[in-house]
Motif scaffolding. Structure first.
Motif, PDB file in Angstrom:
ATOM      1  N   ALA A 287     -10.612 -26.181   8.928  1.00 36.26           N
ATOM      2  CA  ALA A 287     -11.159 -25.395  10.037  1.00 36.26           C
ATOM      3  C   ALA A 287     -11.104 -26.168  11.337  1.00 36.26           C
ATOM      4  N   GLY A 288     -11.292 -27.469  11.288  1.00 38.78           N
ATOM      5  CA  GLY A 288     -11.228 -28.269  12.503  1.00 38.78           C
ATOM      6  C   GLY A 288      -9.818 -28.465  13.005  1.00 38.78           C
ATOM      7  N   GLN A 289      -8.859 -28.464  12.082  1.00 42.09           N
ATOM      8  CA  GLN A 289      -7.480 -28.708  12.488  1.00 42.09           C
ATOM      9  C   GLN A 289      -6.914 -27.577  13.333  1.00 42.09           C
ATOM     10  N   ARG A 290      -7.297 -26.345  13.049  1.00 41.07           N
ATOM     11  CA  ARG A 290      -6.724 -25.201  13.755  1.00 41.07           C
ATOM     12  C   ARG A 290      -7.002 -25.225  15.267  1.00 41.07           C
ATOM     13  N   PRO A 291      -8.252 -25.316  15.694  1.00 38.05           N
ATOM     14  CA  PRO A 291      -8.484 -25.352  17.146  1.00 38.05           C
ATOM     15  C   PRO A 291      -7.962 -26.616  17.809  1.00 38.05           C
ATOM     16  N   TYR A 327      -4.299 -35.123  10.553  1.00 46.48           N
ATOM     17  CA  TYR A 327      -4.771 -36.472  10.212  1.00 46.48           C
ATOM     18  C   TYR A 327      -6.146 -36.731  10.830  1.00 46.48           C
ATOM     19  N   ALA A 328      -6.284 -36.364  12.101  1.00 47.73           N
ATOM     20  CA  ALA A 328      -7.527 -36.662  12.825  1.00 47.73           C
ATOM     21  C   ALA A 328      -8.712 -35.921  12.221  1.00 47.73           C
ATOM     22  N   THR A 329      -8.547 -34.621  11.974  1.00 53.26           N
ATOM     23  CA  THR A 329      -9.671 -33.847  11.451  1.00 53.26           C
ATOM     24  C   THR A 329     -10.002 -34.242  10.014  1.00 53.26           C
ATOM     25  N   THR A 330      -8.988 -34.584   9.231  1.00 51.48           N
ATOM     26  CA  THR A 330      -9.262 -35.051   7.871  1.00 51.48           C
ATOM     27  C   THR A 330     -10.132 -36.301   7.909  1.00 51.48           C
ATOM     28  N   PHE A 331      -9.765 -37.248   8.754  1.00 51.57           N
ATOM     29  CA  PHE A 331     -10.543 -38.475   8.868  1.00 51.57           C
ATOM     30  C   PHE A 331     -11.967 -38.184   9.343  1.00 51.57           C
ATOM     31  N   VAL A 332     -12.100 -37.340  10.360  1.00 51.37           N
ATOM     32  CA  VAL A 332     -13.422 -37.059  10.923  1.00 51.37           C
ATOM     33  C   VAL A 332     -14.319 -36.379   9.895  1.00 51.37           C
ATOM     34  N   TYR A 333     -13.805 -35.369   9.202  1.00 52.84           N
ATOM     35  CA  TYR A 333     -14.637 -34.633   8.249  1.00 52.84           C
ATOM     36  C   TYR A 333     -14.978 -35.484   7.035  1.00 52.84           C
ATOM     37  N   PHE A 334     -14.027 -36.265   6.563  1.00 53.80           N
ATOM     38  CA  PHE A 334     -14.313 -37.141   5.434  1.00 53.80           C
ATOM     39  C   PHE A 334     -15.334 -38.207   5.835  1.00 53.80           C
ATOM     40  N   ALA A 335     -15.139 -38.803   7.011  1.00 54.58           N
ATOM     41  CA  ALA A 335     -16.063 -39.835   7.469  1.00 54.58           C
ATOM     42  C   ALA A 335     -17.455 -39.261   7.719  1.00 54.58           C
ATOM     43  N   ALA A 336     -17.530 -38.047   8.260  1.00 54.75           N
ATOM     44  CA  ALA A 336     -18.824 -37.416   8.512  1.00 54.75           C
ATOM     45  C   ALA A 336     -19.575 -37.168   7.209  1.00 54.75           C
ATOM     46  N   ALA A 337     -18.850 -36.773   6.172  1.00 57.98           N
ATOM     47  CA  ALA A 337     -19.495 -36.562   4.873  1.00 57.98           C
ATOM     48  C   ALA A 337     -20.067 -37.870   4.334  1.00 57.98           C
ATOM     49  N   GLU A 338     -19.302 -38.949   4.447  1.00 54.49           N
ATOM     50  CA  GLU A 338     -19.787 -40.242   3.964  1.00 54.49           C
ATOM     51  C   GLU A 338     -20.995 -40.704   4.772  1.00 54.49           C
ATOM     52  N   TRP A 339     -20.966 -40.464   6.070  1.00 56.97           N
ATOM     53  CA  TRP A 339     -22.096 -40.845   6.925  1.00 56.97           C
ATOM     54  C   TRP A 339     -23.339 -40.049   6.566  1.00 56.97           C
ATOM     55  N   ALA A 340     -23.169 -38.757   6.319  1.00 53.29           N
ATOM     56  CA  ALA A 340     -24.331 -37.901   6.025  1.00 53.29           C
ATOM     57  C   ALA A 340     -24.962 -38.226   4.694  1.00 53.29           C
ATOM     58  N   LEU A 341     -24.166 -38.667   3.746  1.00 56.45           N
ATOM     59  CA  LEU A 341     -24.733 -38.906   2.407  1.00 56.45           C
ATOM     60  C   LEU A 341     -25.397 -40.275   2.286  1.00 56.45           C
ATOM     61  N   ARG A 342     -25.204 -41.119   3.282  1.00 57.18           N
ATOM     62  CA  ARG A 342     -25.864 -42.414   3.237  1.00 57.18           C
ATOM     63  C   ARG A 342     -27.345 -42.247   3.517  1.00 57.18           C
ATOM     64  N   GLU A 343     -28.163 -42.551   2.536  1.00 53.11           N
ATOM     65  CA  GLU A 343     -29.598 -42.389   2.724  1.00 53.11           C
ATOM     66  C   GLU A 343     -30.162 -43.553   3.513  1.00 53.11           C
ATOM     67  N   ALA A 344     -31.265 -43.304   4.205  1.00 57.67           N
ATOM     68  CA  ALA A 344     -31.908 -44.376   4.986  1.00 57.67           C
ATOM     69  C   ALA A 344     -32.402 -45.467   4.059  1.00 57.67           C
ATOM     70  N   ASP A 345     -32.166 -46.698   4.449  1.00 54.30           N
ATOM     71  CA  ASP A 345     -32.648 -47.832   3.669  1.00 54.30           C
ATOM     72  C   ASP A 345     -34.145 -47.990   3.889  1.00 54.30           C
ATOM     73  N   THR A 346     -34.887 -47.713   2.871  1.00 57.50           N
ATOM     74  CA  THR A 346     -36.335 -47.797   2.981  1.00 57.50           C
ATOM     75  C   THR A 346     -36.898 -48.618   1.837  1.00 57.50           C
ATOM     76  N   LYS A 347     -38.077 -49.131   2.020  1.00 56.78           N
ATOM     77  CA  LYS A 347     -38.770 -49.869   0.967  1.00 56.78           C
ATOM     78  C   LYS A 347     -40.098 -49.173   0.694  1.00 56.78           C
ATOM     79  N   PRO A 348     -40.563 -49.234  -0.537  1.00 61.75           N
ATOM     80  CA  PRO A 348     -41.847 -48.594  -0.860  1.00 61.75           C
ATOM     81  C   PRO A 348     -43.006 -49.258  -0.141  1.00 61.75           C
TER      82      PRO A 348
END
Length: 348
Positions: A287-291, A327-348
């Motif tokens: 979807a990002g590649q088209r526009p 190439y650009a949109t593939t990298f951006v969408y893949f990288a965004a997914a990896e960034w979003a799934l990284r949970e905040a580093d927290t301690k109890p």
């Protein structure tokens, strides 16, 4: 209130899913401290990142739904003569064929009949429509989580169907570089393909030379003919760079979908969330590649009209814009997914 009575790990899968969702939402009934505090903080950190990306996910999904079901290009009708004639005529009237790309880029799938439209574009639109719904936090708690579960099953079913359509497209070699761009796959791909072809030629030339030096002339004729893996003694060929790339993305799309389904069925919702985000990124980049491709082509046409550069309408320039935007949109969408799934580093 099972969230208060038992440790998280001892709860049934459905109850554990509900408790994690309530922890992420900051439900006061979920106790603070210990594993729940870690769960709540991690989930909240992940949700904040996902919330920042959600408008882009929703916009990308909406674009693809309109692309498939809208009047133009209306991809689900590709292969219907009246539709294809309408799209082709409108495309030429708007001068898209000279500014952006040939109309075959939109209509070529009709050459394989109605299968690509009905088995790729149509389930692809369903998959896109479900993606933002599945990523929205409320879907995970609505109707006791039932909406999210059934939505996920429908999304994975749509993913399986659209990959059957992709197989039809692949089997008919309806790739843009071969079909639409006269064998041009963009500067990067052309360079890689040329280097690969040269390496193969060098390898087999050296191998054949060794055979020639060690065999008699009569034996060599038969040996060399059988030695070459290509037909009639021709050099073997490697798949084009872009074909390898799109097939790799397709395999990643399948793998992430399978992983998302398995982790959900086993109740591993933390891991399910990760694979689900990767799955969405693996499919929504289109979807990002088209526009982006259209914007690059319009910018190039404008630069050419102003005399700032030459050859903006050449096939090579169109191929460059098409594949570089991919190439650009593939990298951006893949990288965004990896960034979003990284949970905040927290301690109890």
């Amino acid at each position: 209130r099972p969230c208060k009575l038992k440790p998280l790990a001892l709860l049934p899968a459905t109850a554990r899913h509900r408790c994690v969702a309530r922890a992420a939402a900051g439900d006061e009934d979920v106790p603070d401290g210990g594993e729940y505090n870690i769960t709540k903080n991690r989930a909240a950190g992940g949700e904040r990142r996902l919330a920042s990306l959600y408008p882009f996910v929703a916009a990308s999904a909406s674009l693809m739904v309109l692309w498939v079901f809208g009047p133009f290009p209306g991809s689900w009708l590709t292969g219907v003569q009246e539709h294809d004639t309408f799209v082709s005529d409108l495309y030429q009237r708007l001068h898209f064929d000279t500014i952006i790309a040939p109309a075959s880029l939109l209509l070529k799938y009709g050459e394989a009949g109605r299968a690509p439209a009905l088995m790729h574009a149509l389930p692809g639109a369903v998959w896109c429509a479900l993606a933002p719904l599945q990523l929205h936090p409320r879907s995970r708690t609505a109707f006791g989580g039932g909406l999210h579960r059934w939505g996920g099953r429908a999304m994975l079913a749509a993913a399986a169907a659209l990959m059957v359509g992709y197989a039809v497209i692949d089997a008919n070699a309806l790739f843009a570089d071969v079909h639409d761009f006269g064998g041009r796959g963009g500067g990067v791909a052309d360079a890689v393909d040329a280097a690969a072809a040269a390496a193969v030629a060098s390898h087999w030339t050296e191998a054949t030379s060794s055979v020639l030096q060690s065999q008699s002339a009569e034996v060599v004729v038969g040996a060399s003919a059988s030695y070459w893996p290509g037909e009639n003694g021709t050099l073997p060929s490697l798949p084009p760079f872009n074909v390898v790339g799109i097939r790799s993305i397709a395999m990643w799309f399948i793998a992430t979908g399978v992983a998302a389904g398995i982790t959900a069925a086993r109740g591993g919702f933390r891991y399910h969330r990760r694979w689900a985000l990767r799955h969405v990124g693996a499919g929504l980049w289109v979807a990002g590649q088209r526009p982006l491709f259209a914007a690059l082509r319009v910018a190039a046409a404008g630069a050419g009209a102003l005399g700032l550069c030459d050859g903006t309408g050449d096939t090579s320039a169109v191929a460059d814009a098409f594949y570089y935007s991919g190439y650009a949109t593939t990298f951006v969408y893949f990288a965004a997914a990896e960034w979003a799934l990284r949970e905040a580093d927290t301690k109890p």
